[in-house]
Design a protein around this motif. Structure first.
Motif, PDB file in Angstrom:
ATOM      1  N   SER A 188       0.724  -1.200   0.154  1.00 32.68           N
ATOM      2  CA  SER A 188      -0.054  -0.157  -0.129  1.00 32.68           C
ATOM      3  C   SER A 188       0.903   1.194  -0.129  1.00 32.68           C
ATOM      4  O   SER A 188       0.432   2.275  -0.577  1.00 32.68           O
ATOM      5  CB  SER A 188      -0.962   0.021   1.177  1.00 32.68           C
ATOM      6  N   LEU A 189       2.101   1.368   0.579  1.00 29.08           N
ATOM      7  CA  LEU A 189       3.088   2.367   0.709  1.00 29.08           C
ATOM      8  C   LEU A 189       4.230   2.372   0.379  1.00 29.08           C
ATOM      9  O   LEU A 189       4.959   2.602   1.023  1.00 29.08           O
ATOM     10  CB  LEU A 189       2.711   3.020   2.099  1.00 29.08           C
ATOM     11  N   PRO A 190       4.504   1.650  -0.867  1.00 25.97           N
ATOM     12  CA  PRO A 190       6.107   1.404  -1.256  1.00 25.97           C
ATOM     13  C   PRO A 190       6.892   2.488  -1.359  1.00 25.97           C
ATOM     14  O   PRO A 190       8.140   2.569  -0.898  1.00 25.97           O
ATOM     15  CB  PRO A 190       5.710   0.698  -2.688  1.00 25.97           C
ATOM     16  N   ASN A 191       6.427   3.664  -1.876  1.00 23.75           N
ATOM     17  CA  ASN A 191       7.437   4.815  -1.729  1.00 23.75           C
ATOM     18  C   ASN A 191       7.679   5.517  -0.489  1.00 23.75           C
ATOM     19  O   ASN A 191       8.927   5.811  -0.361  1.00 23.75           O
ATOM     20  CB  ASN A 191       6.807   6.031  -2.761  1.00 23.75           C
ATOM     21  N   THR A 192       6.533   5.487   0.276  1.00 20.49           N
ATOM     22  CA  THR A 192       6.683   5.993   1.662  1.00 20.49           C
ATOM     23  C   THR A 192       7.791   4.986   2.566  1.00 20.49           C
ATOM     24  O   THR A 192       8.669   5.516   3.159  1.00 20.49           O
ATOM     25  CB  THR A 192       5.545   5.912   2.400  1.00 20.49           C
ATOM     26  N   VAL A 193       7.504   3.740   2.347  1.00 21.00           N
ATOM     27  CA  VAL A 193       8.377   2.734   3.184  1.00 21.00           C
ATOM     28  C   VAL A 193       9.950   3.180   2.560  1.00 21.00           C
ATOM     29  O   VAL A 193      10.830   3.066   3.431  1.00 21.00           O
ATOM     30  CB  VAL A 193       8.034   1.465   2.868  1.00 21.00           C
TER      31      VAL A 193
ATOM     32  N   ILE B 298       6.645  -6.506  -4.781  1.00 16.40           N
ATOM     33  CA  ILE B 298       6.897  -8.083  -4.832  1.00 16.40           C
ATOM     34  C   ILE B 298       7.111  -8.583  -3.512  1.00 16.40           C
ATOM     35  O   ILE B 298       6.383  -9.689  -3.036  1.00 16.40           O
ATOM     36  CB  ILE B 298       7.875  -8.332  -5.786  1.00 16.40           C
ATOM     37  N   LEU B 299       7.848  -7.850  -2.676  1.00 21.49           N
ATOM     38  CA  LEU B 299       8.040  -8.522  -1.202  1.00 21.49           C
ATOM     39  C   LEU B 299       7.000  -8.402  -0.526  1.00 21.49           C
ATOM     40  O   LEU B 299       6.362  -9.439   0.332  1.00 21.49           O
ATOM     41  CB  LEU B 299       9.124  -7.515  -0.688  1.00 21.49           C
ATOM     42  N   GLY B 300       6.060  -7.581  -0.722  1.00 25.43           N
ATOM     43  CA  GLY B 300       4.846  -7.458   0.244  1.00 25.43           C
ATOM     44  C   GLY B 300       3.861  -8.505  -0.490  1.00 25.43           C
ATOM     45  O   GLY B 300       2.981  -9.177   0.670  1.00 25.43           O
TER      46      GLY B 300
END
Length: 137
Positions: A24-29, A46-48
């Motif tokens: 849901s928040l790949p850029n933020t993470v 992909i990891l998510g």
């Protein structure tokens, strides 16, 4: 001692929780973990997906009457690979290099490593208790 079922479900909750966060928040993470060398969003996505799949597999295993040793070893080895990968990424300052990213990743790695050990210990304890009861019955 904590039951194997409980440990598997705790592990599942961390996998599903972080999986949902990564999707849901790949850029933020990615930006939280590293300010200058962030992981590509697709890697976290992909990891998510992988983490959610692993979490669902852990939930399934927790409902088995007596999960087999290979399955528990598989889950624990996955946990240990997570710890090792986290250490490598932090050491190389690849994708995990911000101070808060390092602290957070270290804490997560500790929890994941502890869950891996607890799975092995609770399996061994429950397996030995089952074998002892079966042998004396």
């Amino acid at each position: 001692m904590v039951t194997l079922k409980t440990v598997l479900r705790l592990n599942a909750s961390t996998c599903v929780g972080f999986g949902l966060l990564f999707i849901s928040l790949p850029n933020t993470v990615s930006q939280f973990l590293s300010l200058d060398n962030s992981a590509p969003e697709w890697v976290l996505s992909i990891l998510g997906v992988g983490l959610i799949s692993q979490g669902l597999h852990l939930i399934w295993a927790s409902y088995q009457k007596k999960p087999n040793k290979g399955l528990i070893l598989y889950f624990s080895m996955g946990d240990f690979v997570w710890v090792l990968a986290s250490l490598v990424l932090m050491t190389c300052q690849l994708w995990i290099s911000s101070p808060m990213g390092i602290v957070s990743s270290s804490l997560v790695a500790i929890v994941v490593g502890v869950l891996g050990v607890m799975q092995l210990q609770s399996y061994k304890y429950e397996h030995c208790a089952y074998t002892t009861k079966k042998g004396t019955a």
